[in-house]
Design an enzyme around this catalytic site. Structure first.
Site, PDB file in Angstrom:
ATOM      1  N   GLY A   1      64.202  16.630  18.983  1.00 25.17           N
ATOM      2  CA  GLY A   1      65.685  16.704  19.332  1.00 25.17           C
ATOM      3  C   GLY A   1      65.619  17.691  20.580  1.00 25.17           C
ATOM      4  O   GLY A   1      66.564  17.272  21.497  1.00 25.17           O
ATOM      5  N   THR A   2      65.398  18.648  20.309  1.00 24.52           N
ATOM      6  CA  THR A   2      65.397  19.914  21.298  1.00 24.52           C
ATOM      7  C   THR A   2      64.940  19.530  22.907  1.00 24.52           C
ATOM      8  O   THR A   2      65.802  19.645  23.659  1.00 24.52           O
ATOM      9  CB  THR A   2      64.674  21.216  20.708  1.00 24.52           C
ATOM     10  OG1 THR A   2      65.289  21.606  19.657  1.00 24.52           O
ATOM     11  CG2 THR A   2      64.758  22.290  21.870  1.00 24.52           C
TER      12      THR A   2
ATOM     13  N   ASN B   1      75.924  19.486  13.377  1.00 29.66           N
ATOM     14  CA  ASN B   1      74.968  19.693  12.443  1.00 29.66           C
ATOM     15  C   ASN B   1      75.506  20.613  11.539  1.00 29.66           C
ATOM     16  O   ASN B   1      74.820  20.585  10.189  1.00 29.66           O
ATOM     17  CB  ASN B   1      73.698  20.326  13.323  1.00 29.66           C
ATOM     18  CG  ASN B   1      74.009  21.089  14.428  1.00 29.66           C
ATOM     19  OD1 ASN B   1      74.478  20.802  15.118  1.00 29.66           O
ATOM     20  ND2 ASN B   1      73.476  22.394  13.905  1.00 29.66           N
TER      21      ASN B   1
ATOM     22  N   GLN C   1      72.047  14.381  14.099  1.00 26.06           N
ATOM     23  CA  GLN C   1      72.558  14.233  12.801  1.00 26.06           C
ATOM     24  C   GLN C   1      73.296  12.927  12.348  1.00 26.06           C
ATOM     25  O   GLN C   1      73.274  12.664  11.137  1.00 26.06           O
ATOM     26  CB  GLN C   1      73.654  15.509  12.621  1.00 26.06           C
ATOM     27  CG  GLN C   1      73.027  16.781  12.821  1.00 26.06           C
ATOM     28  CD  GLN C   1      72.043  17.257  11.478  1.00 26.06           C
ATOM     29  OE1 GLN C   1      72.205  16.995  10.423  1.00 26.06           O
ATOM     30  NE2 GLN C   1      71.085  18.229  11.788  1.00 26.06           N
TER      31      GLN C   1
ATOM     32  N   SER D   1      66.020  12.459  16.745  1.00 23.70           N
ATOM     33  CA  SER D   1      64.879  13.527  16.209  1.00 23.70           C
ATOM     34  C   SER D   1      64.322  12.766  14.956  1.00 23.70           C
ATOM     35  O   SER D   1      64.862  12.287  14.285  1.00 23.70           O
ATOM     36  CB  SER D   1      65.246  14.865  15.953  1.00 23.70           C
ATOM     37  OG  SER D   1      64.489  15.379  15.370  1.00 23.70           O
TER      38      SER D   1
ATOM     39  N   HIS E   1      62.286  14.031  12.520  1.00 25.74           N
ATOM     40  CA  HIS E   1      62.408  14.606  10.888  1.00 25.74           C
ATOM     41  C   HIS E   1      63.608  14.571  10.398  1.00 25.74           C
ATOM     42  O   HIS E   1      63.504  15.066   9.179  1.00 25.74           O
ATOM     43  CB  HIS E   1      61.691  16.277  10.986  1.00 25.74           C
ATOM     44  CG  HIS E   1      62.477  16.940  11.724  1.00 25.74           C
ATOM     45  ND1 HIS E   1      63.127  18.252  11.072  1.00 25.74           N
ATOM     46  CD2 HIS E   1      62.884  17.230  13.242  1.00 25.74           C
ATOM     47  CE1 HIS E   1      63.572  18.743  11.925  1.00 25.74           C
ATOM     48  NE2 HIS E   1      63.683  18.479  13.063  1.00 25.74           N
TER      49      HIS E   1
ATOM     50  N   THR F   1      49.953  14.517  26.620  1.00 26.59           N
ATOM     51  CA  THR F   1      49.303  13.349  25.907  1.00 26.59           C
ATOM     52  C   THR F   1      50.227  12.913  24.605  1.00 26.59           C
ATOM     53  O   THR F   1      50.679  13.997  23.980  1.00 26.59           O
ATOM     54  CB  THR F   1      47.898  13.917  25.418  1.00 26.59           C
ATOM     55  OG1 THR F   1      46.969  14.392  26.415  1.00 26.59           O
ATOM     56  CG2 THR F   1      47.250  12.866  24.546  1.00 26.59           C
TER      57      THR F   1
ATOM     58  N   CYS G   1      71.385  31.790  11.534  1.00 24.00           N
ATOM     59  CA  CYS G   1      70.865  32.934  10.969  1.00 24.00           C
ATOM     60  C   CYS G   1      69.791  33.436  12.112  1.00 24.00           C
ATOM     61  O   CYS G   1      68.953  32.641  12.562  1.00 24.00           O
ATOM     62  CB  CYS G   1      69.979  32.290   9.710  1.00 24.00           C
ATOM     63  SG  CYS G   1      69.414  33.786   8.756  1.00 24.00           S
TER      64      CYS G   1
HETATM   65  N1  PLP Z   1      70.617  18.488  17.749  1.00 22.45           N
HETATM   66  C1  PLP Z   1      71.124  18.460  16.480  1.00 22.45           C
HETATM   67  C2  PLP Z   1      72.461  18.142  16.340  1.00 22.45           C
HETATM   68  C3  PLP Z   1      70.243  19.067  15.568  1.00 22.45           C
HETATM   69  O1  PLP Z   1      70.801  19.369  14.308  1.00 22.45           O
HETATM   70  C4  PLP Z   1      68.814  19.510  15.861  1.00 22.45           C
HETATM   71  C5  PLP Z   1      68.165  20.291  14.418  1.00 22.45           C
HETATM   72  O2  PLP Z   1      68.684  20.720  13.825  1.00 22.45           O
HETATM   73  C6  PLP Z   1      68.344  19.360  16.978  1.00 22.45           C
HETATM   74  C7  PLP Z   1      69.236  19.043  17.848  1.00 22.45           C
HETATM   75  C8  PLP Z   1      66.924  19.988  17.344  1.00 22.45           C
HETATM   76  O3  PLP Z   1      66.076  18.610  16.751  1.00 22.45           O
HETATM   77  P1  PLP Z   1      64.584  19.183  16.754  1.00 22.45           P
HETATM   78  O4  PLP Z   1      64.554  19.936  15.311  1.00 22.45           O
HETATM   79  O5  PLP Z   1      63.884  17.847  16.397  1.00 22.45           O
HETATM   80  O6  PLP Z   1      63.978  19.870  17.783  1.00 22.45           O
END
Ligand code: PLP
Length: 375
Positions: free
Chosen positions: A70-71, A147, A177, A197, A199, A235, A322
């Site tokens: 996600g990031t 989130n 989310q 994302s 996970h 990769t 945190c």
């Molecule tokens: N965006 C939101 C709204 C999230 O809650 C999160 C993870 O907590 C992310 C992005 C980041 O995703 P990732 O953990 O896959 O980098």
């Protein structure tokens, strides 16, 4: 004992683990090669791309760009669109750090950044977003749901208004989310870019995708061998991509059941907790994800409660961010006008796909017992 931190990460599905296993052993090829082992890996990636595209209704499989989660998808969307169009960013005060820090990075490079405020329920006004767009704006980024609080943003309305005003901006939504419970679709009249994302939906960590509507201008942020049509070099994590596809398909297929079951667990939790001890549910009246419960325990420090919950075997998260061991006031709560003292008494509980009403009741009993000892 209750695991109530599914918004941080949720366990991998068994079918995901099984699908990935061969790609951690005999199907080990690098998909960029030209031999048989490479072809096996390449075929697995392209099949996963097709399955994800079909699951979210994307017109073309190549609109799915695999990323490291996600990031990275958020960075590619925000930075990629702003660089490609040499313009600014309009976003909201409650976005995930992956969007906000990407915007701040662009700000340091001289791009115009507008952060639109939210109301006390954490919701952005679509009119405010549209008014913030100028002819210098390249991208508008509004998350589908938050989130921390689970509050759902009016991204559909934002998109409709931007389109009907004829504003030529790229629209991104972070659906990380929301994907588990809301009908996230790559529709013709929806956002151009959608972040998902692995996970958070029973897939592996470190993998995700960005839906990129055909024709959307996007500068890559990771440069190298030109994988993913040059949009994301590196990769491929073949096993991760295979697992992601299984997680996406299963999540979409099970969404209605998930929403009903998890929503019942969450509602029962909040009801029972509130009947045992004094609590305030953050944005309790707002449109929220069924999985999230953000609760203030007046008079109880979240740090203390979380430690005691952990000792009792309960996993939950600070309602505030945190940093280096200390709980700082969350930017989300600050943007909603929550006072720092109240924010420091807030905890996020989040539910997962196997949780039901009985679990919600049991979780409430345990949390109420622990909190009751502290009040
Ligand atoms: N965006 C939101 C709204 C999230 O809650 C999160 C993870 O907590 C992310 C992005 C980041 O995703 P990732 O953990 O896959 O980098």
């Amino acid at each position: 004992m209750p695991y109530l931190d599914h918004a941080a990460t949720t366990p991998m599905r068994d079918d995901v683990r099984a699908a990935m296993a061969p790609y951690h052993s005999e199907r080990f090829g690098n998909p960029s090669g030209i031999h048989a082992a490479a072809r096996i890996a390449k075929n697995a990636i392209e099949e996963a791309r097709e399955r994800i595209a079909a699951a979210i209704g994307a017109a073309r499989p190549l609109e799915i760009v695999f990323t490291g989660g996600g990031t990275e998808s958020d960075n590619l969307a925000v930075v990629g669109a702003a660089l490609a169009r040499n313009g600014g960013v309009v976003t909201t005060a409650v976005e995930h750090a992956a969007v906000l820090e990407s915007a701040r990075f662009l700000g340091r490079l001289g791009h115009e950044i507008v952060i639109v405020p939210v109301d006390s329920s954490g919701r952005v006004d679509p009119g405010d977003v549209v008014s913030a767009v100028t002819d210098r704006t390249a991208i508008v980024s509004v998350m589908t749901a938050n989130n921390e609080t689970g509050v759902i943003q009016p991204i559909g309305e934002v998109t409709r208004r931007i389109r009907s005003a004829g504003l030529p901006v790229t629209i991104h939504t972070d659906a990380v989310q929301a994907f588990a419970s809301l009908p996230i679709r790559a529709s013709d009249d929806g956002p151009d870019l959608i972040t998902v994302s692995g996970h958070k939906i029973g897939g592996p960590k470190g993998i995700g995708f960005l839906f990129v509507r055909n024709g959307t201008e996007l500068e890559p942020v990771i440069h190298g061998g030109g994988q993913e049509l040059g949009r994301r070099s590196g990769t491929h994590d073949v096993a991760g991509i295979v697992g992601l596809a299984v997680a996406v398909e299963a999540t979409v297929a099970e969404r209605d059941r998930y929403a009903a079951r998890v929503g019942a667990a969450r509602d029962r939790f909040e009801h029972d907790l509130g009947s045992r001890i004094p609590i305030e549910v953050t944005a309790g009246e707002a449109d929220r994800l069924v999985s999230h419960s953000h609760v203030r325990f007046p008079g109880i420090r979240a740090e203390t409660l979380l430690v005691r919950l952990d000792l009792a075997g309960v996993a939950a998260a600070a309602g505030a961010a945190c940093h280096s061991g200390a709980i700082a006031t969350s930017h989300v709560l600050a943007a909603m006008g929550v006072a720092p003292d109240a924010a420091a008494e807030s905890v996020r509980f989040s539910f997962g796909r196997d949780d039901d009403v009985a679990f919600g009741a049991e979780a409430a009993r345990i949390v109420a017992d622990v909190a009751g000892e502290l009040s």
